[in-house]
Design a protein around this motif. Structure first.
Motif, PDB file in Angstrom:
ATOM      1  N   LYS A   1     -39.981 -80.753  52.497  1.00 42.24           N
ATOM      2  CA  LYS A   1     -41.388 -81.336  52.515  1.00 42.24           C
ATOM      3  C   LYS A   1     -41.709 -81.172  54.023  1.00 42.24           C
ATOM      4  N   ILE A   2     -40.995 -81.944  54.764  1.00 41.10           N
ATOM      5  CA  ILE A   2     -41.331 -82.066  56.369  1.00 41.10           C
ATOM      6  C   ILE A   2     -41.231 -80.720  56.914  1.00 41.10           C
ATOM      7  N   ASN A   3     -40.392 -79.841  56.745  1.00 38.50           N
ATOM      8  CA  ASN A   3     -40.538 -78.498  57.326  1.00 38.50           C
ATOM      9  C   ASN A   3     -41.691 -77.655  56.702  1.00 38.50           C
ATOM     10  N   SER A   4     -42.152 -77.940  55.518  1.00 40.72           N
ATOM     11  CA  SER A   4     -43.245 -77.252  55.107  1.00 40.72           C
ATOM     12  C   SER A   4     -44.447 -77.745  55.788  1.00 40.72           C
ATOM     13  N   GLU A   5     -44.648 -79.010  55.826  1.00 42.14           N
ATOM     14  CA  GLU A   5     -45.851 -79.737  56.508  1.00 42.14           C
ATOM     15  C   GLU A   5     -45.988 -79.308  57.911  1.00 42.14           C
ATOM     16  N   ILE A   6     -44.771 -79.251  58.775  1.00 42.44           N
ATOM     17  CA  ILE A   6     -44.896 -78.708  59.982  1.00 42.44           C
ATOM     18  C   ILE A   6     -45.418 -77.188  60.019  1.00 42.44           C
ATOM     19  N   ASN A   7     -44.652 -76.459  59.012  1.00 43.43           N
ATOM     20  CA  ASN A   7     -45.187 -75.055  59.100  1.00 43.43           C
ATOM     21  C   ASN A   7     -46.635 -74.803  58.757  1.00 43.43           C
ATOM     22  N   TRP A   8     -46.960 -75.680  57.768  1.00 42.08           N
ATOM     23  CA  TRP A   8     -48.595 -75.554  57.343  1.00 42.08           C
ATOM     24  C   TRP A   8     -49.602 -75.994  58.538  1.00 42.08           C
ATOM     25  N   THR A   9     -48.871 -77.129  59.353  1.00 43.48           N
ATOM     26  CA  THR A   9     -49.949 -77.474  60.361  1.00 43.48           C
ATOM     27  C   THR A   9     -49.954 -76.517  61.574  1.00 43.48           C
ATOM     28  N   TYR A  10     -48.840 -76.016  61.927  1.00 43.13           N
ATOM     29  CA  TYR A  10     -48.634 -75.000  62.960  1.00 43.13           C
ATOM     30  C   TYR A  10     -49.566 -73.892  62.451  1.00 43.13           C
TER      31      TYR A  10
ATOM     32  N   LYS B   1     -26.471 -87.263  44.925  1.00 44.99           N
ATOM     33  CA  LYS B   1     -27.895 -87.507  44.666  1.00 44.99           C
ATOM     34  C   LYS B   1     -28.778 -87.716  45.929  1.00 44.99           C
ATOM     35  N   THR B   2     -27.896 -88.296  46.948  1.00 41.89           N
ATOM     36  CA  THR B   2     -28.556 -88.698  48.134  1.00 41.89           C
ATOM     37  C   THR B   2     -28.728 -87.743  48.895  1.00 41.89           C
ATOM     38  N   LEU B   3     -27.756 -86.650  49.014  1.00 42.67           N
ATOM     39  CA  LEU B   3     -27.884 -85.095  49.771  1.00 42.67           C
ATOM     40  C   LEU B   3     -29.264 -84.500  49.170  1.00 42.67           C
ATOM     41  N   GLU B   4     -29.355 -84.496  47.922  1.00 41.59           N
ATOM     42  CA  GLU B   4     -30.540 -83.939  47.325  1.00 41.59           C
ATOM     43  C   GLU B   4     -31.886 -84.460  47.783  1.00 41.59           C
ATOM     44  N   LYS B   5     -31.741 -85.814  47.691  1.00 37.45           N
ATOM     45  CA  LYS B   5     -33.060 -86.230  48.268  1.00 37.45           C
ATOM     46  C   LYS B   5     -33.291 -86.005  49.684  1.00 37.45           C
ATOM     47  N   GLY B   6     -32.157 -86.019  50.373  1.00 35.25           N
ATOM     48  CA  GLY B   6     -32.505 -85.698  51.923  1.00 35.25           C
ATOM     49  C   GLY B   6     -32.876 -84.084  51.953  1.00 35.25           C
ATOM     50  N   ALA B   7     -32.421 -83.391  51.225  1.00 35.33           N
ATOM     51  CA  ALA B   7     -32.854 -82.041  51.164  1.00 35.33           C
ATOM     52  C   ALA B   7     -34.265 -81.846  51.107  1.00 35.33           C
TER      53      ALA B   7
END
Length: 79
Positions: free
Chosen positions: A65-74, A54-60
């Motif tokens: 989300k972070i990766n998507s936000e970085i890509n969108w901002t870039y 469950k913790t690994l799923e939350k981390g993934a």
């Protein structure tokens, strides 16, 4: 309900806090071996928790989300 009143007369509160801090630091310095053992136990427990599915799923999910936000901002900044 219990009410406890503590009064300290003739002492400055900041002096009391300073003395408690000094005593705490001395305890830490003189009990390094025990503190290391406690930290090792906490580290092992932390790793066990981090490896739970469950913790690994939350981390993934957070990573995506972070990766998507970085890509969108870039992408937005390139336009």
């Amino acid at each position: 309900m219990v009410k406890i009143n503590i009064t300290i007369e003739g002492e400055n509160v900041s002096e009391i806090i300073d003395e408690l801090l000094h005593m705490s630091l001395e305890l830490l310095k003189t009990n390094r071996k025990e503190i290391r053992e406690v930290l090792k136990i906490l580290a092992d427990e932390s790793l066990e928790i981090l490896n739970e599915k469950k913790t690994l799923e939350k981390g993934a999910e957070l990573y995506r989300k972070i990766n998507s936000e970085i890509n969108w901002t870039y992408k937005r900044s390139k336009e």
